[in-house]
Motif scaffolding. Structure first.
Motif, short mmCIF file in Angstrom:
data_model
loop_
_atom_site.label_atom_id
_atom_site.label_comp_id
_atom_site.label_asym_id
_atom_site.label_seq_id
_atom_site.Cartn_x
_atom_site.Cartn_y
_atom_site.Cartn_z
N LEU A 151 0.83 -1.20 0.00
CA LEU A 151 0.00 0.00 0.00
C LEU A 151 0.87 1.26 0.00
CD1 LEU A 151 -2.60 -1.13 2.69
CD2 LEU A 151 -2.87 -1.18 0.20
N ALA A 152 0.43 2.25 -0.75
CA ALA A 152 1.19 3.50 -0.84
C ALA A 152 0.25 4.64 -1.20
CB ALA A 152 2.29 3.38 -1.90
N TYR A 153 0.78 5.86 -1.07
CA TYR A 153 0.06 7.02 -1.60
C TYR A 153 1.04 7.88 -2.39
CZ TYR A 153 2.09 9.83 2.23
OH TYR A 153 2.96 10.46 3.09
N ARG A 154 0.52 8.78 -3.20
CA ARG A 154 1.32 9.61 -4.09
C ARG A 154 1.01 11.07 -3.81
NH1 ARG A 154 -0.84 7.68 -8.34
NH2 ARG A 154 -2.51 9.23 -8.27
N ASP A 155 2.04 11.91 -3.80
CA ASP A 155 1.76 13.34 -3.60
C ASP A 155 1.56 14.02 -4.95
OD1 ASP A 155 4.27 13.91 -4.70
OD2 ASP A 155 5.18 14.47 -2.78
N GLU A 156 1.33 15.33 -4.91
CA GLU A 156 1.00 16.05 -6.15
C GLU A 156 2.20 16.17 -7.10
OE1 GLU A 156 2.22 18.24 -2.74
OE2 GLU A 156 0.26 17.29 -3.09
N GLU A 157 3.42 15.91 -6.61
CA GLU A 157 4.60 15.97 -7.48
C GLU A 157 4.98 14.60 -8.04
OE1 GLU A 157 7.61 19.31 -6.22
OE2 GLU A 157 7.04 18.20 -4.42
N GLY A 158 4.19 13.58 -7.69
CA GLY A 158 4.45 12.25 -8.23
C GLY A 158 5.34 11.37 -7.38
N TYR A 159 5.75 11.87 -6.20
CA TYR A 159 6.55 11.06 -5.29
C TYR A 159 5.63 10.06 -4.57
CZ TYR A 159 10.62 14.19 -5.69
OH TYR A 159 11.70 14.91 -6.14
N HIS A 160 6.14 8.84 -4.40
CA HIS A 160 5.35 7.79 -3.75
C HIS A 160 5.88 7.50 -2.34
CE1 HIS A 160 4.02 7.26 -7.87
NE2 HIS A 160 3.07 6.44 -7.46
N PHE A 161 4.95 7.14 -1.46
CA PHE A 161 5.29 6.86 -0.07
C PHE A 161 4.66 5.52 0.32
CE2 PHE A 161 5.41 11.34 -0.79
CZ PHE A 161 6.45 11.84 0.01
N ILE A 162 5.49 4.55 0.70
CA ILE A 162 4.98 3.24 1.10
C ILE A 162 4.33 3.36 2.48
CG2 ILE A 162 5.57 0.83 1.58
CD1 ILE A 162 5.93 1.63 -1.35
N ASP B 251 2.35 0.42 3.98
CA ASP B 251 2.51 -0.88 4.64
C ASP B 251 2.12 -1.99 3.68
OD1 ASP B 251 3.26 -2.31 7.00
OD2 ASP B 251 2.26 -0.76 8.19
N ARG B 252 2.36 -3.23 4.13
CA ARG B 252 1.84 -4.38 3.41
C ARG B 252 0.33 -4.45 3.63
NH1 ARG B 252 3.47 -7.23 -0.47
NH2 ARG B 252 2.57 -9.16 0.33
N LYS B 253 -0.39 -4.82 2.59
CA LYS B 253 -1.85 -4.93 2.68
C LYS B 253 -2.26 -5.90 3.79
CE LYS B 253 -5.77 -5.63 -0.48
NZ LYS B 253 -6.12 -6.04 -1.86
N LYS B 254 -1.48 -7.01 3.92
CA LYS B 254 -1.81 -8.03 4.92
C LYS B 254 -1.43 -7.62 6.33
CE LYS B 254 -1.28 -11.81 1.58
NZ LYS B 254 -0.44 -12.93 1.13
N ASP B 255 -0.62 -6.56 6.48
CA ASP B 255 -0.16 -6.15 7.80
C ASP B 255 -1.09 -5.14 8.49
OD1 ASP B 255 1.98 -7.80 7.52
OD2 ASP B 255 3.42 -6.23 7.00
#
Length: 428
Positions: free
Chosen positions: A371-382, A384-388
């Motif tokens: 699982l991750a999210y992305r900011d408005e500049e295209g940088y990604h941030f992890i 966690d694991r979906k199962k965790d």
């Protein structure tokens, strides 16, 4: 040009090629041909790299095995991968001796050793063979290696990585990390690991670098090696940097001025540890993200772009990546979603496991479970694991958020947050 330094010995690119062709001739005499699965169970030494390329030169497929594995683990991988030839060294002999009666497909075992043992073929027999005259022609879709993933549930699965995957990823990693022939790369990562293979010798060799190979990681000795050999590129895992942080007096005494790149992979690097390491080495740690099924790399921050704390950067050029919700819809910026990708680095599938392959790869996209999210500049941030994920009273709790907080305490070196059943709230 030197390609490998090991225990004060040096091997040039020409010598490496000659040794690869020589050992490939020996393996050919032992029946290794296109489609033969060969397990490689050795520690860090030049012979690992030589044997790896020699297997591929004959059209064989490499099945790496952790040399510290026990009988049950070795037996499972050897049998599941239909291994016909097993290559070991003295340290692995006791385990193999206890497990070999359970091997179903292994016809021969070769032992790298200074002493003869009638139960095994010797490395010397390979060296005395005539070298091959040419490399077996292969297609990019042919499987080069089957790497077993340490799954969170059930037995590990063998990810089939093709020659096309390896060629594209090795060259892309070398270009993206701006490797040059004058670079001196320190490899203390265990070579059986996918990350070590790519960053430890495939990408460096693609751009003519020199590899300083160490048998094993030791915090003080590794730090001394970085300084003594004037290493320009060091690649590690978060645990290594955690150990470095525990010996600040050693770090202060050494000169790391030649080091221009320090990378971290294999797991998330806590923000607090990142700050400590950046201060100690005087370089900005480069974090990336990937998995065995992606031939190691998926995302990183290019050297020309500013780094963001806790960000694994952006997808490598040529890779399509998206974040989706549980229904498969793409999420907006700053919303958490599962990472899906497709591209020339995507594995062929899991060996002999069509159902697991179909579950992982849907409509051409590989579902990572991360699982991750992305900011408005295209940088990604992890995240966690979906199962965790811990679901408490209907709320999603991401263990990594708590771990990042715990890491800020000076007495904590490493930590892990795990969910437990709770009769009232579901989990705690």
């Amino acid at each position: 040009q030197p390609v490998i330094h090991f225990k004060r010995a040096r091997l040039t690119y020409k010598e490496l090629q000659d040794k690869v062709y020589n050992i490939a001739g020996g393996l050919k005499d032992q029946g290794v041909k296109k489609g033969t699965n060969v397990a490689l169970m050795m520690t860090n030494r030049p012979e690992y790299i030589i044997t790896y390329f020699a297997i591929l030169a004959n059209g064989g497929t490499v099945v790496p095995i952790n040399p510290t594995f026990k009988e049950q683990e070795v037996t499972y991988i050897v049998n599941d991968a239909d291994v016909e030839l097993l290559i070991i060294e003295d340290a692995s002999k006791p385990v193999v001796e206890n497990a070999m009666a359970q091997f179903k497909t292994v016809g021969k075992i070769i032992n790298y050793s200074d002493t003869e043992d009638d139960r095994f073929l010797s490395w010397h027999q390979l060296e005395t063979s005539s070298p091959i005259s040419e490399i077996i022609p292969l297609h990019e879709s042919d499987v080069a290696q089957i790497i077993y993933t340490s799954g969170t549930t059930g037995n590990p699965k063998g990810a089939m990585i093709t020659h096309g995957n390896l060629n594209w990823m090795a060259i892309t990693a070398a270009v993206y990390n701006q490797f040059v022939p004058s670079d001196r790369v320190l490899c203390v990562l265990p070579l059986f690991h996918a990350y070590a293979k790519l960053q430890g010798f495939l990408a460096p060799i693609a751009h003519g670098c020199t590899i300083y190979l160490e048998e094993r990681f030791h915090p003080v000795e590794t730090l001394k090696a970085i300084a003594e050999y004037e290493i320009t590129i060091f690649l590690g895992v978060p645990t290594m940097y955690a150990f470095f942080a525990q010996v600040p007096q050693v770090v202060e005494q050494l000169d790391f001025s030649k080091l221009r790149t320090a990378g971290s992979g294999g797991a998330s690097l806590p923000a607090e540890l990142l700050h400590k390491t950046n201060e100690s080495f005087g370089v900005s740690i480069s974090e990336g993200y990937g998995l065995t099924e992606s031939t190691v790399m998926l995302m990183t921050t290019h050297r020309s772009l500013p780094k963001k704390v806790n960000s694994v950067g952006m997808p490598l050029p040529g890779i399509d990546l998206k974040l989706v919700d549980p229904e498969g819809n793409e999420v907006v910026n700053h919303e958490v979603g599962e990472i899906l990708f497709r591209g020339p680095n995507m594995m062929k599938g899991y060996y002999k496991k069509p159902d697991e392959t179909a579950n992982a790869i849907k409509d051409g996209w590989l579902y990572t479970g991360d699982l991750a999210y992305r900011d408005e500049e295209g940088y990604h941030f992890i995240v966690d694991r979906k199962k965790d994920i811990i679901i408490r009273g209907g709320f999603n709790i991401y263990p990594r958020e708590i771990e990042e907080l715990l890491y800020q305490h000076p007495a904590i070196v490493e930590c892990s947050v795990i969910g437990r059943p709770d009769p009232l709230f579901g989990e705690k």
